[in-house]
Every structure is written in structure tokens, then in C-alpha cells.
Write an enzyme that holds these catalytic residues in place. Structure first.
Site, short mmCIF file in Angstrom:
data_model
loop_
_atom_site.label_atom_id
_atom_site.label_comp_id
_atom_site.label_asym_id
_atom_site.label_seq_id
_atom_site.Cartn_x
_atom_site.Cartn_y
_atom_site.Cartn_z
N HIS A 116 -48.99 115.22 -88.98
CA HIS A 116 -49.25 113.83 -89.90
C HIS A 116 -48.03 113.31 -90.30
CE1 HIS A 116 -53.58 115.53 -91.06
NE2 HIS A 116 -53.81 114.40 -90.36
N LYS A 142 -55.91 109.33 -86.47
CA LYS A 142 -57.30 108.99 -86.99
C LYS A 142 -57.40 107.44 -86.99
CE LYS A 142 -58.62 113.11 -89.66
NZ LYS A 142 -57.54 113.97 -89.63
N PHE A 143 -57.23 106.92 -85.98
CA PHE A 143 -57.36 105.52 -85.86
C PHE A 143 -58.70 104.90 -86.40
CE2 PHE A 143 -53.73 106.34 -83.16
CZ PHE A 143 -52.86 105.38 -83.69
N ASP A 192 -59.72 100.93 -86.82
CA ASP A 192 -59.50 99.65 -87.08
C ASP A 192 -59.97 98.98 -85.68
OD1 ASP A 192 -59.00 96.92 -87.98
OD2 ASP A 192 -57.57 97.88 -89.13
N ARG A 211 -53.05 125.58 -93.66
CA ARG A 211 -52.58 126.51 -94.93
C ARG A 211 -52.86 127.76 -94.56
NH1 ARG A 211 -55.50 122.49 -99.01
NH2 ARG A 211 -56.74 122.35 -97.05
#
Length: 278
Positions: free
Chosen positions: A64, A95-96, A98, A242
């Protein structure tokens, strides 16, 4: 024809025409790893240190980069060097979500220029097919691959039912660029219109929310074991964050131990799945 999850990763690689999908499956077979580590840290040095530590045990690193506070182009260069050194692919978890023209610009341009270095990225199908055509206009000539978010691992996710079915149908209509899904189970055949032959469908399924030690994180994330995800539900890649690097990226030996542990668990679940279906 044999269902996808009954085949080895190597056998499935030969069925894909998309270069990113083929390369990922070949890497998984070669390294005996279906582990992707998700590195969500805010400092470049921490990101690179974790990636260098887990690199030998993974098939794919998930980033990210928009959370990295000191991002610059040198981070990408160093990340690519580590991918070459340790033989893994890069997945920018963007994570587009639009319209086509906007996502094409977000993918190709701006500060991050994701398409120039990330083998795989992903998108929400909410805007409809135009999001795929927009991203494909940039990524497909570069040999990139796209995952659609068909399901999510968070409690209360709205990505269910008809939404998931629509995501799979969109992928079915764009097989050259869409290589699979972020999902919790196999998607082959889901939502197929009557009369459509889905016997030879093969979509990669990458699954977050995998943990060996905990059931949740207090923020809605729900965890399942590699056995549940790979062996029982037929998913292909386990995504762990994590659970491997914890809260302290300086603990190199512990990170290495956890990466090796998850690699072994994921691969064992895959071997059990394939052997059970022979």
C-alpha cells in the site's frame, strides 16, 4: 475438463494467457509457496527491511504505497531489486473504484505510477465494466493483471450475493486482463448465465484474513487458517500481514520464522488439496 482447483499450480500456469497470472503461478510452483505478505507500514526503510526478510518465502508481496510517508521513486527501484533477488511478484493493493478515465490516470500517472512497476493490482467492480476497460487500456499492453474484489474478509462486508455474482461475470467477460479475485472461496462458475460453459474456467483467488494464532483484530477483520482457506475452500494465495511482521519490523528473526511457518502451512494445505483430488 478438470476443475482448476484439482490441478497443480504448474498445470494451471499453462492455461493462462495473461503474463502476470502465468508468472505468478510459475513462481508459486518453483518456490513451493502460496504466501503473499501484506506490508502496511509508513516508512520506506521498514517496508524494504520486511520485504527483504520475507522474500525467500513468498510468491507475492502486497503493498500500500499510498501510506508510505517518505515515498519516492527510489523505493520502487529498491522494491523491484528485491523482487528480482528473491523471485517474487509485486501486487499494489490500490483498490481502484472510479470511472474508467480517472482510474486510467491513477494507474499510469501521479506520484506512484503504479502500472510501471506493479505486476498485479485490484479494483472494486462498483463502477461497472468501464473500470476494467480503463485499467486495461494502461495495464494490458504492459502485461499486467487485475483482480476484482468479489468478497472481503471484514465483518459485515456488503460484497455478497448478487454483487459477487456480478463481479465474476465482469471478470468472465474480460479474461485477457482480469486474472482473478480477492475472495474467500473459489469463484469458478458463480453467476454464469444459462448455457455458458464454465467447465474450463480458472480464476486465481487471493485471500486475506488468514491467521494461525488469532480469530480477529478488534477492527472487523476475521481470520481463518491456511487449511480452511486453501484446502477446504480452494483458494490459491494466502495473504498475511501483521501475523508475520507484528508491530516491530526490527525483529528480523521472528519475522523470518513466521514467514517460513506460514509458507509451510499454506503449501501443506495445497498439497493436501491436490492429493485428495487425484
Amino acid at each position: 475438463m478438470t476443475a482448476a482447483h484439482k490441478l497443480t499450480y504448474g498445470q494451471r500456469a499453462a492455461r493462462f494467457t495473461n503474463p502476470a497470472a502465468k508468472a505468478l503461478l510459475e513462481t508459486m510452483e518453483r518456490k513451493k509457496s502460496n504466501l503473499s505478505v501484506s506490508v502496511d507500514v509508513v516508512k520506506s526503510a521498514d517496508l524494504l527491511a520486511i520485504v527483504d526478510t520475507v522474500g525467500p518465502y513468498i510468491c507475492l508481496i502486497k503493498t500500500h504505497v499510498d501510506v508510505v510517508e517518505d515515498f519516492d521513486s527510489s523505493l520502487v527501484t529498491k522494491l523491484q531489486a528485491l523482487a528480482e533477488k528473491h523471485d517474487f511478484l509485486i501486487f499494489e493493493d490500490r483498490k481502484f473504484a472510479d470511472i474508467g478515465n480517472t482510474v486510467a490516470l491513477q494507474y499510469s500517472s501521479g506520484v506512484h505510477k503504479i502500472a510501471s512497476w506493479s505486476h498485479i493490482t485490484n479494483a472494486h467492480p462498483v463502477p461497472g465494466p468501464s473500470i476494467i476497460s480503463g485499467l486495461a487500456s494502461v495495464g494490458q499492453p504492459l502485461g499486467r493483471g487485475l483482480l476484482l474484489l468479489a468478497e472481503m474478509s471484514t465483518k459485515g462486508s456488503l460484497a455478497t450475493g448478487a454483487y459477487t455474482e456480478a463481479a465474476v461475470q465482469m471478470a468472465r467477460e474480460n479474461r485477457g486482463f482480469v486474472i482473478g479475485f480477492i475472495a474467500q472461496r473459489r469463484m469458478d462458475g458463480i453467476g454464469a448465465p444459462p448455457g455458458v460453459n464454465v467447465e474450463d474456467e480458472d480464476f486465481l483467488v487471493l485471500t486475506p484474513g488468514v491467521g494461525l494464532d488469532v480469530k480477529g483484530d478488534g477492527m472487523g477483520q476475521q481470520y481463518r487458517t491456511p487449511k480452511q482457506v486453501v484446502q477446504e475452500d480452494g483458494c490459491d494465495v494466502i495473504i498475511v500481514g501483521r501475523g508475520i511482521y507484528g508491530k516491530d519490523p526490527s525483529k528480523v528473526e521472528e519475522i523470518r520464522r513466521q514467514a517460513e511457518r506460514y509458507q509451510a502451512a499454506g503449501w501443506a494445505a495445497y498439497i493436501e488439496r491436490v492429493n485428495a483430488l487425484v
